[in-house]
Each structure stands twice: as C-alpha cells, then as structure tokens.
Design an enzyme around this catalytic site. Structure first.
Site, PDB file in Angstrom:
ATOM      1  N   CYS A 198     -19.012  50.057 -42.762  1.00 60.70           N
ATOM      2  CA  CYS A 198     -20.337  50.330 -43.336  1.00 60.70           C
ATOM      3  C   CYS A 198     -20.305  50.323 -44.867  1.00 60.70           C
ATOM      4  O   CYS A 198     -21.335  50.104 -45.498  1.00 60.70           O
ATOM      5  CB  CYS A 198     -20.884  51.644 -42.799  1.00 60.70           C
ATOM      6  SG  CYS A 198     -19.648  52.924 -42.764  1.00 60.70           S
TER       7      CYS A 198
ATOM      8  N   GLU B 274     -26.193  58.189 -39.818  1.00 58.33           N
ATOM      9  CA  GLU B 274     -25.241  57.537 -40.732  1.00 58.33           C
ATOM     10  C   GLU B 274     -25.397  56.046 -40.481  1.00 58.33           C
ATOM     11  O   GLU B 274     -24.970  55.546 -39.439  1.00 58.33           O
ATOM     12  CB  GLU B 274     -23.806  57.978 -40.420  1.00 58.33           C
ATOM     13  CG  GLU B 274     -23.556  59.468 -40.540  1.00 58.33           C
ATOM     14  CD  GLU B 274     -23.453  59.947 -41.978  1.00 58.33           C
ATOM     15  OE1 GLU B 274     -23.253  59.122 -42.888  1.00 58.33           O
ATOM     16  OE2 GLU B 274     -23.589  61.164 -42.187  1.00 58.33           O
TER      17      GLU B 274
HETATM   18  P1  NAP Z   1     -25.675  49.811 -33.159  1.00 56.00           P
HETATM   19  O1  NAP Z   1     -25.929  48.526 -32.490  1.00 56.00           O
HETATM   20  O2  NAP Z   1     -26.786  50.487 -33.856  1.00 56.00           O
HETATM   21  O3  NAP Z   1     -25.072  50.764 -32.037  1.00 56.00           O
HETATM   22  C1  NAP Z   1     -24.619  52.065 -32.315  1.00 56.00           C
HETATM   23  C2  NAP Z   1     -24.718  52.910 -31.068  1.00 56.00           C
HETATM   24  O4  NAP Z   1     -26.092  53.076 -30.710  1.00 56.00           O
HETATM   25  C3  NAP Z   1     -24.037  52.287 -29.848  1.00 56.00           C
HETATM   26  O5  NAP Z   1     -23.441  53.295 -29.085  1.00 56.00           O
HETATM   27  C4  NAP Z   1     -25.232  51.678 -29.108  1.00 56.00           C
HETATM   28  O6  NAP Z   1     -25.002  51.498 -27.728  1.00 56.00           O
HETATM   29  C5  NAP Z   1     -26.275  52.743 -29.346  1.00 56.00           C
HETATM   30  N1  NAP Z   1     -27.662  52.303 -29.132  1.00 56.00           N
HETATM   31  C6  NAP Z   1     -28.155  51.039 -29.111  1.00 56.00           C
HETATM   32  N2  NAP Z   1     -29.497  51.074 -28.891  1.00 56.00           N
HETATM   33  C7  NAP Z   1     -29.836  52.374 -28.769  1.00 56.00           C
HETATM   34  C8  NAP Z   1     -31.068  53.054 -28.550  1.00 56.00           C
HETATM   35  N3  NAP Z   1     -32.222  52.395 -28.419  1.00 56.00           N
HETATM   36  N4  NAP Z   1     -31.063  54.410 -28.484  1.00 56.00           N
HETATM   37  C9  NAP Z   1     -29.925  55.090 -28.657  1.00 56.00           C
HETATM   38  N5  NAP Z   1     -28.719  54.501 -28.848  1.00 56.00           N
HETATM   39  C10 NAP Z   1     -28.684  53.166 -28.921  1.00 56.00           C
HETATM   40  O7  NAP Z   1     -24.489  49.686 -34.235  1.00 56.00           O
HETATM   41  P2  NAP Z   1     -23.076  48.974 -34.087  1.00 56.00           P
HETATM   42  O8  NAP Z   1     -23.300  47.500 -34.103  1.00 56.00           O
HETATM   43  O9  NAP Z   1     -22.264  49.572 -32.993  1.00 56.00           O
HETATM   44  O10 NAP Z   1     -22.396  49.441 -35.456  1.00 56.00           O
HETATM   45  C11 NAP Z   1     -22.604  48.796 -36.652  1.00 56.00           C
HETATM   46  C12 NAP Z   1     -23.565  49.550 -37.543  1.00 56.00           C
HETATM   47  O11 NAP Z   1     -23.114  50.864 -37.745  1.00 56.00           O
HETATM   48  C13 NAP Z   1     -23.647  48.948 -38.934  1.00 56.00           C
HETATM   49  O12 NAP Z   1     -24.982  48.928 -39.358  1.00 56.00           O
HETATM   50  C14 NAP Z   1     -22.832  49.907 -39.777  1.00 56.00           C
HETATM   51  O13 NAP Z   1     -23.138  49.918 -41.141  1.00 56.00           O
HETATM   52  C15 NAP Z   1     -23.152  51.196 -39.136  1.00 56.00           C
HETATM   53  N6  NAP Z   1     -22.142  52.201 -39.469  1.00 56.00           N
HETATM   54  C16 NAP Z   1     -22.477  53.215 -40.340  1.00 56.00           C
HETATM   55  C17 NAP Z   1     -21.512  54.155 -40.687  1.00 56.00           C
HETATM   56  C18 NAP Z   1     -21.828  55.293 -41.601  1.00 56.00           C
HETATM   57  O14 NAP Z   1     -21.088  56.267 -41.585  1.00 56.00           O
HETATM   58  N7  NAP Z   1     -22.873  55.238 -42.393  1.00 56.00           N
HETATM   59  C19 NAP Z   1     -20.227  54.045 -40.167  1.00 56.00           C
HETATM   60  C20 NAP Z   1     -19.935  52.995 -39.305  1.00 56.00           C
HETATM   61  C21 NAP Z   1     -20.907  52.078 -38.949  1.00 56.00           C
HETATM   62  P3  NAP Z   1     -24.639  50.024 -27.150  1.00 56.00           P
HETATM   63  O15 NAP Z   1     -23.335  49.676 -27.751  1.00 56.00           O
HETATM   64  O16 NAP Z   1     -24.584  50.262 -25.687  1.00 56.00           O
HETATM   65  O17 NAP Z   1     -25.760  49.110 -27.578  1.00 56.00           O
END
Ligand code: NAP
Length: 473
Positions: A281, A247
């Site tokens: 998002c 997602e």
């Molecule tokens: P993110 O930086 O991608 O992080 C999401 C999760 O992934 C965190 O728990 C992060 O841990 C972890 N992560 C980071 N690097 C990783 C890796 N190499 N392997 C596995 N896991 C890893 O996203 P965010 O900044 O928290 O959230 C914002 C994003 O989420 C936006 O793009 C938004 O659009 C999207 N989003 C989508 C939806 C949907 O339903 N489509 C809903 C909400 C948000 P760390 O925090 O420790 O880095």
C-alpha cells in the site's frame, strides 16, 4: 488439501468449496470452504457469546497467550513463509521478512496488553468539580470483525488479531480469498497457544457475501478493514453506528532534493518500488527528482533495476514474481500502454515475461494518467523531474490518496517545510514512503483511510473509554 472453518473453537467442514491456485505455478494448492450464511452467523454468535470470557482474562493472561503464539510462530518461521509465498507469489525472502515482522507485531501486542490503562481526571479543575475522584477505564469493545487483504496475509492479520486479543475482544476474521492459508495457520497456532474457544472465529468465502453479513450484523461492535478504497467506502456506508477503521490504498510519492546521496537512495527506491511486485500500500509509485540530478538518477536507477531476478517465488534468489492474478498483469500492462500512448517513456521493463510483469520505470508521465493518479499496485514506478521541492510537494498532494510520503534532502529547513506541507498520514525524512515498523502509528488521510494502526493506536480504537466519578461529599 480440504480446509476447514474455525468456529467456536472447533474446525468445521465446509459445504461448498472454491479451489485455490498458486498464482505462480497455477497448480491447485487447496480447497477453501465458502462459509454459508448460517456458518457466518454461527461465527458471529460464538464471538458474541464469548465476549465475557475474553473480557475477564487478566492482562497477564492475554499477554501470555500472545507470547506463546509468537514462540510458536518463531518455531515455524520457514513454514509460515512458504505458505505466504505459495498462496500469494511473494518471493520467499520477502515472506521471511513478513514472518519476522509478524512475530514482532504479536510481541508488541503482548507488551501493550500490559500497558492498557485509563487516566485520572482532575475534576476539581471545574467550578462544580470539588470532592470528586474520577478516572477512565478502557474496556473491550466486544466483537471485532476483521477483513484483511492478500498482500501481507500474515502481518496484516496480526495487526487486527493481536490488538483485539490484547484488548480482551473476540474476533471474526475474514481473510482475502486468495490468501486464506496464512490465516488458517495462525488460527491453528492460536488454538495451540491456549486462546479460549470462540475468541477467534475464522470464516472463508467471498468478501461480498461473507463481508456484507459481518458488516451489517448488530452483534459486531467494530469492523477493521484493510483493502481497497472502493470496498472500504462501501463498508463504511453499510456499517451503521458501529466503529469502522479503514486502512486503504495510495499512490505514494517520494521527493529527491538536489544534493541527495545516490548511494543511499537508489537501493531504497528499488526495494520501495518493486518488493512484493509493488503490491504494497506504500509502494513507491511516484518519484520526483530535482532536475540537476534527474539524468544520473535515471541511469543508476535503471541499472539497479536491471539486476533484479525474476522467477519462482519459492526460490530465495527471486526478487520479483508474478502478480496476484492474471487479470492484474493484464490491467497493469494496459496502464503502461496508456501511459506510453499519452507521451510517457519506458526507461526499463514494460513487458510481460512468462506471466511476470517486468519491473518498470516510466518517465515523462502526465499527472492525469492512471499510473500516476490511481493506485498502480504492480511493479511500476514513474520518475519525473522537478525544479523545486515545492513542485514535488504539490505533485504529491495532487492525489486523492494520502498514506505516506518521503523526501531525501540535506537541508533541515526543507525537511521541516516538507513535513508540514505534505498531506499524508506519515512523512519519512531521508527515507522512502515504504518505510514502516509495526508499532508506529500508521494510516492515511483522504481516501487512504480513517484510522491508525500500530499496536497502541489500534488498541485505543478497539476499546471503549468508560468514565467513573466518585462523589466524596
Ligand atoms: P480488496 O479487494 O479490497 O479486498 C480486501 C478484503 O475485503 C478481502 O478480504 C476481500 O474479500 C474483502 N471484500 C471484498 N468485497 C467486500 C465487501 N463488499 N464487503 C466486505 N469485504 C469485502 O483488497 P485487496 O486487493 O485484497 O488488497 C489490496 C488493497 O489493499 C490495495 O488497495 C492496498 O493499498 C490496500 N492495502 C492497504 C493497507 C493499509 O494499511 N493502508 C495495507 C495493505 C493493503 P475477497 O478476497 O473474498 O474479495
């Protein structure tokens, strides 16, 4: 202050810790254990070894645990909201809204647990299918690794844990590093709700390290990830044959057709563009307004935006607070400056005030500038005039993302046409793309994802279909 890991039903000490700071006050609010490789493996082992325990629970028992959880969360509504606001700077009124949605999400999960069933297959419809009785069973997939983002730290965890428990799976949960406290709170409540030990394992630490270990483990059957496209695509590439539900992000667009009712549209646009500082998002990022309405829309949207209250997220009057990290404020400001340098005009906002980025409306922004074509994830919205709805549809489709889109129109043919032509996972007619309730199928196309969440749909993803055929000859 020092938090613990939750592995195999026990709260375990960490070895190394990272300080957690409130994004708004910048005060230290907790010390978060950084799970070691051995601790991550222990969490995976616990989930793996307890698969049978969860799979053997009856639907009644699984639903009962979820019902108890939502009762406990209802009792702790304000406390849960304060945790969200403290760790993420989400203004309290929106945090309370998130808690209410989360309660509903677990309620839907409890209800869906009781509706999990297969179907009869009419085997004798085939030439060689006579005298066969056949049906499908939905069996738990096994260990689900859940990786969640910071922007809805309670409800997006619920969208993974709720259906996983409803389907009889075990879980290893890795919450975002900035928002682990909401996840820890839910683990505490689930323990009180009587979840068997090892069914939920919570590990904290860097996504890159912890996440990699989860994603590449052979004991994990499914990875469910909500977050940025870059990380999601990386996970997909490393996961091998296991199921991966993604997602991801978007730059959601809205069309306002000639004749649309302003009184209804303006407050929705304000909420859609600026709630949670635009870190949603499906935040409204691009608005395409029919040229006949454009000038008056701009004036009224500006006036409504100027009424927003900026400040402390713990204060119930606050509408907009700071972004999740200082570097995000800097990035968003750079994107605004790039838009202005490229010919865009600031209608309102555009400046940083006590490390809060003002809610910002831009106009005349070219489609190839970052605030238009990338995911902005900040309180920034662009408003551009269009000559026709088709021009708006083309602009929305001219994106690498496709999560949800909206259109306000009084014309039923136009609405039907837009619903067919928009390349997104969900089309909202006479609503903003930010509209979501938690049981609806929600997810994207293109770089916005490859799955649908919404309890029934997630449970389908989190179960394996088994076919049973009885030969009665
Ligand atoms: P993110 O930086 O991608 O992080 C999401 C999760 O992934 C965190 O728990 C992060 O841990 C972890 N992560 C980071 N690097 C990783 C890796 N190499 N392997 C596995 N896991 C890893 O996203 P965010 O900044 O928290 O959230 C914002 C994003 O989420 C936006 O793009 C938004 O659009 C999207 N989003 C989508 C939806 C949907 O339903 N489509 C809903 C909400 C948000 P760390 O925090 O420790 O880095």
């Amino acid at each position: 202050m020092k938090q613990k890991l939750f592995i195999n039903g026990e709260w375990l000490e960490g070895k190394e810790f990272a300080d957690l700071f409130s994004p708004y006050s910048e005060e230290k609010i907790a010390e978060i254990p950084q799970a070691t490789e051995a601790q991550v493996q222990a969490a995976i082992d616990a989930a793996y070894e307890n698969r049978g325990v969860m799979a053997n629970l009856t639907a009644y028992e699984r639903a009962e645990i979820l019902e108890k959880l939502l009762d406990l969360l209802t009792e702790n509504r304000l406390k849960a909201a304060e945790i969200i606001s403290l760790e993420s700077a989400k203004p309290l009124k929106f945090s309370l809204g998130e808690v209410d949605r989360t309660i509903e999400t677990y309620k839907f999960a409890a209800e869906e647990a009781k509706r999990l069933h297969g179907e009869m297959i009419p085997m004798d419809a085939a030439r060689t299918g006579a005298n066969r009785l056949a049906y499908t069973l939905r069996e738990p997939i096994g260990v689900v690794a859940a990786i969640t983002p910071f922007n809805f730290p309670l409800n997006l965890v619920a969208h993974k844990i709720g259906p996983a428990i409803a389907a009889g799976n075990t879980v290893v949960l890795k919450p975002a590093s900035q928002t682990p406290l909401s996840a820890i709170f839910i683990a505490e409540l689930l323990e009180q709700a009587g979840l068997p030990k090892g069914a939920l394992n919570l590990i904290t630490g860097s996504g890159r390290l912890v996440g990699d270990q989860l994603v590449t483990s052979d004991q994990v059957s499914m990875v469910t990830f909500t977050g940025s496209p870059e990380v999601g695509i990386g996970i997909r590439n490393k996961a091998g044959l296991k199921k991966v539900a993604l997602e991801l992000g978007s730059n959601a667009g809205l069309i306002i057709d000639d004749g649309a009712n302003f009184e209804k549209v303006i407050p929705k646009c304000v909420t859609g563009a600026f709630s949670n500082q635009g870190q949603v998002c499906i935040s409204v990022q691009r608005i395409y307004v029919h040229e006949n309405l454009f000038e008056s829309f701009k004036v009224k949207f500006k006036a409504a935006t100027e009424k927003l209250v900026l400040g402390d997220p713990m204060n119930e009057a606050t509408d907009v607070s700071t972004l999740i990290a200082k570097k995000e404020v800097e990035r968003a400001k750079e994107w605004i400056d790039e838009a202005v340098a490229g010919g865009g005009k600031v209608v309102v906002g555009g400046e940083v005030e006590n490390h809060i980025l003002q809610p910002t409306i831009l106009t005349d922004v070219a489609a190839d500038l970052k605030v238009s074509c990338q995911e902005v994830f900040a309180p920034i919205v662009i408003v551009n005039p269009i000559k026709s709805v088709d021009e708006g549809i083309a602009a929305i489709n001219d994106s690498k993302y496709g999560l949800q889109a909206g259109i306000f129109t009084n014309d039923i043919e136009t609405a039907m046409h837009a619903s067919r032509k928009l390349e997104v996972g969900g089309v909202m007619i006479n609503d903003i793309p930010t509209y979501r309730v938690d049981q609806m199928p929600y997810g994207g196309v293109k770089q916005s994802g490859n799955a649908r969440e919404g309890l029934k749909y997630t449970i389908e993803e989190m179960t394996e279909m088994k076919l049973v055929v009885w030969n009665q000859e």
